[in-house]
Scaffold this active site. Structure first.
Site, short mmCIF file in Angstrom:
data_model
loop_
_atom_site.label_atom_id
_atom_site.label_comp_id
_atom_site.label_asym_id
_atom_site.label_seq_id
_atom_site.Cartn_x
_atom_site.Cartn_y
_atom_site.Cartn_z
N ASP A 85 0.48 23.69 -0.40
CA ASP A 85 -0.64 24.02 0.46
C ASP A 85 -0.44 25.61 0.92
OD1 ASP A 85 -1.88 21.65 -0.22
OD2 ASP A 85 -2.42 21.31 2.04
N CYS A 126 5.80 16.78 1.79
CA CYS A 126 4.81 17.53 2.34
C CYS A 126 3.35 17.19 2.34
CB CYS A 126 4.51 18.92 1.18
SG CYS A 126 6.26 19.79 1.53
N ASP A 127 2.34 17.96 2.51
CA ASP A 127 1.00 17.59 3.12
C ASP A 127 0.28 16.42 2.61
OD1 ASP A 127 1.80 20.12 3.99
OD2 ASP A 127 -0.13 20.72 4.45
N LYS A 128 0.04 16.38 1.30
CA LYS A 128 -0.75 15.40 0.58
C LYS A 128 0.18 14.50 -0.01
CE LYS A 128 -3.88 18.06 1.89
NZ LYS A 128 -3.02 18.97 2.48
N CYS A 195 8.17 22.63 5.91
CA CYS A 195 8.12 23.57 6.96
C CYS A 195 8.54 23.34 8.37
CB CYS A 195 6.65 24.60 6.78
SG CYS A 195 6.41 25.11 5.02
N GLU A 459 -8.53 23.93 3.39
CA GLU A 459 -8.24 24.37 4.51
C GLU A 459 -8.57 25.63 4.85
OE1 GLU A 459 -3.74 21.91 5.29
OE2 GLU A 459 -3.83 23.92 4.78
N SER A 486 -5.20 23.53 8.58
CA SER A 486 -3.93 23.37 8.30
C SER A 486 -3.02 22.61 9.72
CB SER A 486 -3.28 24.60 8.09
OG SER A 486 -1.56 24.37 8.19
#
Length: 568
Positions: A85, A126-128, A195, A459, A486
């Site tokens: 992302d 990570c995000d998704k 991150c 985002e 985000s």
């Protein structure tokens, strides 16, 4: 017990019995004849060269694979890598972010169902990817464990990739040289892993553990150490036990386990994107979780830690202080402790086992190494970081279905704020106007037609960072959108407005100059004035009705995989 399409309780053996071609095909990939009757375990990761959150997952898969094999099961490793992302943000690539969650869940399902596996290990950072894997785990209901991919080492001065967002502005202003910008870029991502802040990636790792689908203490573990590989090996051993005992995700996932996760999310100041992801995982398990649960279930939950970007500390420091188990220990009077977990034991039993194993002692001593104490990172319920929790659900005449705000990342001087609307129909136009000083202090930036039905709900990180990085706007300007944020977002950002503009939501009726009030204490977001003039609610409704009579929501043509957004 046996299930449909199984042989002796194993789906793989049903496949072998009724498809004799399976044996030579499995042996063709390297299985030995004596491996064929064993439980077959799928190891599905997002390994790839795509970004640091996935780069190392081949090592995780290998450690899990060896342990699976040693536990008298037969492993097979698959991968469907995810996107980053951080790379996708601020341009049309972000439109593909949320739909990638569905693709990862779908491919994991395809891998498991097409080949007849008996158990499942997933690993992502990570995000998704993590919510996609959790959705697949709930959907498939095979004995399963998720291995969080861990957290990246902090850069010098705790800089991270998020620190780079403001550097172009600083260079253009002359307050930073190109060489100084390059220093930040070179040092922001010093290792693999998610991150270093409590963005969506770290949040969803924490949610996997909070739900009981990941091993205790595994969320946001340092990805640059062998600790993560030890968790992978333990997962490889544990999956064999789960298959043997027939412990499945739907034995673990319950209304109570989701409430636990929502309360833990509140205590850690997690990403607002969890309001999208946890209900999606719950839906796969046949459990109803709504936006309102993030408000009603957290009213007595304080904020216990302030992790970057809404605080001081990187995620590895949070893990060294005890991580999610320490949060659970602090919240024990607010959690359902008798829920089942992937250890085969209850949450209560897990916490007791961690205490006996020296887990919390190690956390105390790790903090002492850094000349700190656990309480520097994770506060107690009696002396919390903040008496209020991390996020709030706001409602009002432009968010009748609700909106989300991460108020723990907002200066309290902005908890009650009224400003004039400055309206944009895409993020790019908003960011350009912010950088060109078109947006003025005291305004509310409205970004609409960026919801799921419009553009896939990208985002708005570029817009929020553009505001926060301008001192004149940081404490005087808000943003309201039917897009999402985000987990790294800061400042007074209200997102996820429902219904969205493309569905006829009232956000589509706002015009430049309308007064918008955000009130964290009242959990409200509403238009309170028309074209700069304060109005009664009835007058606002009348003005909206007049505008609606001559207004048609924009329509959006989507191509490729974006066509599947309508199925979400």
């Amino acid at each position: 017990m046996d299930h449909p399409f199984t042989e002796n309780g194993l789906k793989s053996q049903y496949v072998r019995k009724f498809g004799p071609e399976a044996d030579p095909l499995w042996m063709g990939k390297g299985a030995r004849r004596q491996d064929l009757p064993k439980p077959q375990i799928l190891i599905d990761t997002t390994y790839g060269d795509s970004h640091p959150g996935s780069k190392h997952l081949n090592m995780v898969a290998e450690a899990a694979k060896n342990a699976v094999y040693a536990s008298q099961c037969m492993p097979s490793v698959y991968t469907v890598t995810d996107i980053c992302d951080g790379v996708a943000t601020g341009h049309p690539g972000m439109n593909y972010s949320l739909i990638s969650r569905e693709m990862i869940a779908g491919m994991t399902e395809i891998h498991a169902m097409a080949s007849g596996y008996d158990g499942l290990i997933t690993s992502s950072s990570c995000d998704k990817a993590t919510p996609g894997h959790l959705m697949a785990i709930a959907r498939l209901n095979l004995p399963a464990i998720h291995i969080p991919g861990g957290s990246m080492a902090p850069g010098p001065g705790f800089i991270s990739a998020d620190s780079c967002y403001e550097t172009n502005l600083r260079v253009s202003e002359g307050s930073m040289t190109a060489e100084e910008q390059f220093y930040v870029q070179c040092n922001a991502c010093p290792s693999w892993g998610a991150c270093q802040y409590m963005g969506t990636a770290s949040t969803m790792q924490c949610m996997a553990e909070a739900l009981g689908l990941a091993l205790p203490g595994s969320a946001v573990a340092p990805a640059n150490t062998n600790i993560l590989l030890q968790f992978a090996a333990e997962a490889g051993e544990k999956i064999a036990e789960l298959v043997a005992r027939d412990i499945r995700p739907l034995d673990i996932l319950s209304r109570e386990s989701f409430i636990n996760a929502i309360r833990i999310h509140a205590a850690i100041g997690g990403s607002t994107n969890a309001v999208l992801h946890l209900p999606a995982v719950a839906k796969e398990a046949g459990i109803e979780v709504t936006h309102d649960d993030f408000e009603t279930c957290t009213r007595d939950i304080p904020l216990l830690t302030k992790v970057l970007t809404a605080g001081t500390w990187p995620t590895q420091y949070f893990w060294y202080a005890g991580g999610i188990p320490r949060i659970m220990l602090e919240l024990k009077d607010h959690l359902y402790l008798d829920v089942m977990t992937v250890t085969g034991h209850t949450l209560r039993e897990n916490l007791q086992a961690l205490e006996e194993s020296g887990y919390f002692r190690r956390a105390d001593e790790m903090m002492a190494n850094m000349r700190m104490t656990v309480r520097d990172i994770i506060k107690s319920v009696n002396e919390p970081a903040d008496a209020d929790s991390g996020i709030s659900i706001l409602k009002g005449n432009i968010a009748r279905g609700g909106a989300v705000m991460k108020h723990c990342a907002v200066d309290k001087s902005m908890y009650v704020f009224t400003g004039r609307a400055r309206v944009f129909d895409d993020e790019e136009s908003a960011v350009d106007a912010i950088y060109r000083d078109v947006v003025q202090p005291g305004e509310v930036v409205v970004v609409r037609y960026v919801g799921i039905k419009a553009k896939g709900m990208p985002e708005m990180l570029k817009a929020t960072d553009a505001i926060c990085n301008k001192p004149a706007l940081a404490l005087s300007t808000a943003i309201v959108t039917d897009g999402r944020f985000s987990g790294a977002s800061r400042g007074p950002c209200v997102g996820y407005l429902l219904p969205e503009a493309a569905e006829g939501g009232e956000i589509g009726l706002i015009e430049d100059g309308d007064l918008i009030e955000i009130n964290v204490y009242k959990r409200s977001v509403s238009v309170t004035g028309i074209r700069g003039k304060a109005c009664s609610p009835e007058e606002v409704d009348a003005a909206f009705a007049k505008r609606r009579s001559s207004w048609t929501p924009k329509k959006f043509e989507r191509r490729g995989v974006l066509r599947y957004i309508d199925l979400m």
